[in-house]
Design a protein around this motif. Sequence first.
Motif, PDB file in Angstrom:
ATOM      1  N   THR A   1       0.895   3.881  -3.083  1.00  0.00           N
ATOM      2  CA  THR A   1       0.585   5.282  -2.796  1.00  0.00           C
ATOM      3  C   THR A   1       1.712   6.188  -3.275  1.00  0.00           C
ATOM      4  N   ARG A   2       2.937   5.793  -3.010  1.00  0.00           N
ATOM      5  CA  ARG A   2       4.108   6.581  -3.410  1.00  0.00           C
ATOM      6  C   ARG A   2       4.210   6.679  -4.922  1.00  0.00           C
TER       7      ARG A   2
ATOM      8  N   LEU B   1       1.812   6.308  -7.159  1.00  0.00           N
ATOM      9  CA  LEU B   1       0.692   7.081  -7.710  1.00  0.00           C
ATOM     10  C   LEU B   1       0.857   8.571  -7.470  1.00  0.00           C
ATOM     11  N   ALA B   2       1.580   8.927  -6.418  1.00  0.00           N
ATOM     12  CA  ALA B   2       1.779  10.333  -6.098  1.00  0.00           C
ATOM     13  C   ALA B   2       2.856  10.987  -6.966  1.00  0.00           C
TER      14      ALA B   2
ATOM     15  N   ALA C   1       0.834  -1.206   0.000  1.00  0.00           N
ATOM     16  CA  ALA C   1       0.000   0.000   0.000  1.00  0.00           C
ATOM     17  C   ALA C   1       0.865   1.252   0.000  1.00  0.00           C
ATOM     18  N   LEU C   2       1.937   1.245   0.789  1.00  0.00           N
ATOM     19  CA  LEU C   2       2.845   2.394   0.816  1.00  0.00           C
ATOM     20  C   LEU C   2       3.508   2.599  -0.536  1.00  0.00           C
TER      21      LEU C   2
END
Length: 58
Positions: free
Chosen positions: A52-53, A55-56, A48-49
């Motif tokens: 998220t990273r 996608l950011a 998940a981390l």
Amino acid sequence: MQDSFNDEQAAQVIDTAQQMIDIWNRLPAQKQSALLQRFGTQENALAALVATRLLAKP
């Protein structure tokens, strides 16, 4: 949707995963516990981390 990564994409995923493992290892036990509670396993929390990273990133 593509089924494989090119070399640049693979390197980016690996680099991001390594960064997230480093961040995980520096998190206080309380934050690790909260992530484990939310995602069930350390692997899921790290995934998940990483997602998220990635996608950011622009």
